[in-house]
Design a protein around this motif. Structure first.
Motif, mmCIF file in Angstrom:
data_model
loop_
_atom_site.group_PDB
_atom_site.id
_atom_site.type_symbol
_atom_site.label_atom_id
_atom_site.label_comp_id
_atom_site.label_asym_id
_atom_site.label_seq_id
_atom_site.Cartn_x
_atom_site.Cartn_y
_atom_site.Cartn_z
ATOM 1 N N ASP A 533 34.247 34.160 19.338
ATOM 2 C CA ASP A 533 32.897 34.652 19.037
ATOM 3 C C ASP A 533 31.796 33.673 19.406
ATOM 4 O OD1 ASP A 533 33.973 36.956 18.059
ATOM 5 O OD2 ASP A 533 33.997 36.282 15.960
ATOM 6 N N ARG A 534 32.135 32.533 19.932
ATOM 7 C CA ARG A 534 31.090 31.590 20.329
ATOM 8 C C ARG A 534 30.225 32.158 21.451
ATOM 9 N NH1 ARG A 534 34.948 26.289 21.043
ATOM 10 N NH2 ARG A 534 36.106 26.527 19.085
ATOM 11 N N LYS A 536 29.247 35.860 23.750
ATOM 12 C CA LYS A 536 29.378 37.319 23.836
ATOM 13 C C LYS A 536 30.195 37.708 25.060
ATOM 14 C CE LYS A 536 26.680 41.531 24.580
ATOM 15 N NZ LYS A 536 25.348 42.081 24.892
ATOM 16 N N GLU A 578 22.478 35.998 21.995
ATOM 17 C CA GLU A 578 23.822 36.426 22.428
ATOM 18 C C GLU A 578 24.180 35.609 23.670
ATOM 19 O OE1 GLU A 578 23.126 40.655 22.911
ATOM 20 O OE2 GLU A 578 23.982 41.045 20.935
#
Length: 638
Positions: A533-534, A536, A578
């Motif tokens: 999740d670091r 997008k 994002e």
């Protein structure tokens, strides 16, 4: 004579005026001096219109006197004075103004130049009861043989008796209240130095001399005895000093004022030790008449960018200070301007401290805004070094002005903006950038970074510079909001070099990029799985040339905006962009990553984390775990 009652309805009305109308007790002196000035002006006007009146303007004066033993402060003038009826009508009826009636009597007549009656409402006199427990008024009207004395200790009423007074004019004696534990000290109104300071603050430009006996010290000449050293001795003496300067600088013709006069006034009035960068001395006639003297400071006050800073110009009405900081005269984007505005056209409220309505203010404020913009443009064109000093001090304020109110002021302010750019050292305006634009250049380009040096080295800029296009360097975290607010310049949209479509692609270029992305899908998926999740997305970059990696953002929130909000929300939830990790498939680092994905996926995972850390550093974003990153680099060096 028996005590008479005020004609106003009740004691409550006087209590209201004494305790509620005025913000500061010290205003009483301004009001009494203004009334004395009115009395002088009335007699001066009479002398101009009646040949039988033999008085000269230079003979007029307003006198102040302090008696500490008796606790009295006296304000006297040699103006027109008041008859018994005028004393009863003007002082016995609260809110009845003799000055207002005098002005009404002039209606239909052509008033001689220079006549200006300050008073309007007739309540200023009663401000004396804020500091005095008894007030005595002795007055002899011009042309009258007898004098009358009015005396009151407040709302209980007043007495009016005949008395002796040799000269024409009015004398007001205030018996100053005793100090109380829960009130401010009233002793200050018995201190000649404090009284002189109040005159300077509120009544410095009353055009009648305001005089008071003041104590001074001087060195006493004592001859030394033979063989002894000379020992200096000091003696005290008194002199009748004029406390006010009478003619304000802004009322004098420009041709008679030297630069040192302007600068000296600025330093004394606004407490700066440095000369201002520019002076704006202007006046207007028409809908509203006013004179203004404005200054552009050379540096920002220490609290300028804090909530504690108060903007505003000093507001005078006929030379009398009405407000020390009139915020409505300056828009927020020009809040750095210092100065004064003087007009007879203001509609003041009953206390002469607040404006009743703002039509005049809006007209003056609009005119001053245009004048300030014009002066700044002149400085930018003719004295660039000075303008860049100004920009260093106040450029951030102009940027806030563009962004605020949904960009309502951007057309006014955009010409004033300065930027660093790839064209060289120093600043550029948008107009200068536009003159250098290539004919085929589709956008006005910018890149955001912590400093000019870092902006110049970002790999995202390389493809734009290769085309010979100039890039604006944005070094303030809020600058991207500025770009969004501006939208475009002369029909050319602002564009970040990090956006994929910053350079138009041919069909062949699009097909080649899509093919590379598909050929390396397994590598991209692996890096995304490793980083989780670091980010997008992990994608093949269309913007990198020689650089191996960079971090961009998807959606309306950019990385620079994330940094800005992170500072604002240190103790709360942080708004994050994002993040997109972009990899250059033609770099040696990508070749090593692909090889590792095929042969040693553990090493490939370390490469992926290493590239992500490098992207964070390039973007001036903090490493999530600096110790782990260091260990990762050292581990790969084995």
């Amino acid at each position: 004579m028996a005590k008479k009652q005020f004609k106003a309805e009740s004691k409550r009305l006087l209590d209201l005026m004494v305790n509620s109308i005025y913000t500061h007790k010290e205003i009483f002196l301004r009001e009494l001096i203004s009334n004395a000035s009115d009395a002088v002006d009335k007699l001066a006007y009479k002398a101009l219109t009646d040949d039988s009146v033999e008085v000269r303007r230079k003979d007029f004066a307003i006198r102040l006197a302090v008696d500490r033993d008796l606790r009295t402060l006296t304000v006297s003038d040699n103006g027109i004075g008041m008859t018994k009826e005028e004393l009863e009508n003007n002082l016995g009826t609260i809110a009845r103004s003799g000055s207002f009636q005098f002005k009404k009597d002039l209606e239909g007549e052509k008033s001689p130049e220079g006549v200006d009656i300050i008073g309007q409402f007739g309540v200023g006199f009663y401000s004396a009861f804020m500091v005095a427990d008894k007030v005595t008024v002795t007055s002899r009207a011009f042309g009258a043989e007898e004098a009358w004395q009015w005396e009151s200790a407040g709302a209980d009423g007043y007495t009016l008796n005949p008395c002796d007074k040799e000269t024409v004019g009015t004398e007001i004696v205030l018996h100053i209240k005793e100090n109380t534990e829960d009130e401010e000290s009233y002793d200050r109104y018995l201190d000649p130095g404090a009284i002189a300071a109040l005159v300077k603050k509120y009544s410095d430009y009353i055009h009648t001399p305001i005089q008071m006996e003041m104590e001074h010290s001087r060195r006493k000449e004592v001859p030394a005895q033979e063989g002894e050293e000379e020992k200096p001795e000091w003696e005290t003496y008194t002199s009748l000093d004029t406390l006010n300067s009478m003619v304000p600088l802004w009322q004098r013709p420009k041709g008679e004022i030297q630069p040192e006069d302007y600068n000296g006034f600025y330093k004394e009035k606004f407490g700066d030790w440095e000369d201002p960068l520019a002076v704006i001395h202007t006046s207007a006639e028409g809908q509203v008449e006013y004179k203004a003297l404005l200054y552009l400071p050379a540096k920002a006050p220490y609290d300028f960018y804090t909530r504690e800073y108060q903007k505003g110009l000093q507001l005078y009405s006929s030379g009398v200070l009405i407000m020390d900081k009139c915020a409505d005269l300056l828009p927020d984007h020009f809040r750095f301007v210092q100065g004064v505005v003087d007009s007879q056209d203001f509609s003041l409220n009953i206390s002469r401290e607040i404006l009743q309505h703002d039509r005049q203010l809006k007209i003056i404020s609009s005119n001053l805004e245009k004048k300030i913009k014009s002066e700044l443009m002149k400085l930018q064109k003719n004295e660039r070094e000075k303008y860049e000093r100004f920009w260093t001090a106040f450029g951030t304020q102009l940027k806030y002005g563009v962004v605020s109110d949904y960009g309502a002021h951007k057309e006014l302010l955009k010409d004033l903006l300065l930027f660093h750019s790839s064209a060289g050292e120093g600043f550029t305006t948008l107009a200068e950038y536009g003159e250098r634009m290539k004919e085929d250049q589709p956008y006005v380009y910018y890149v955001s970074a912590e400093s000019v040096d870092r902006a110049a080295k970002l790999p995202q800029s390389e493809r734009i510079l290769d085309k010979g296009y100039e890039i604006l360097y944005l070094t303030d975290e809020a600058d991207e909001f500025l770009m969004n607010a501006l939208g475009e310049w002369e029909g050319k949209s602002f564009k970040s070099v990090s956006e994929e479509d910053a350079l138009p692609e041919t069909e062949e270029e699009k097909e080649a990029a899509d093919r590379k992305a598909e050929e390396n899908r397994d590598v991209l998926d692996f890096v995304k799985e490793t980083l989780g999740d670091r980010v997008k997305e992990v994608r093949i970059s269309r913007i990198l040339r020689s650089g191996a990696v960079c971090l961009t953002a998807d959606g309306p929130m950019s990385l620079e905006m994330e940094k800005y909000f992170s500072k604002l929300e240190q103790n709360g939830p942080m708004m994050k962009a994002e993040r997109i990790l972009e990899l250059n498939p033609d770099s040696g680092a990508f070749a090593a990553l692909r090889s590792a994905v095929e042969e040693d996926r553990e090493k490939a995972g370390r490469y992926a984390r290493l590239l992500y850390g490098q992207a964070l550093l390039l973007a001036d974003l903090p490493l999530e775990d600096p110790a782990a990153y260091t260990e990762l680099v050292c581990g790969l060096m084995k």
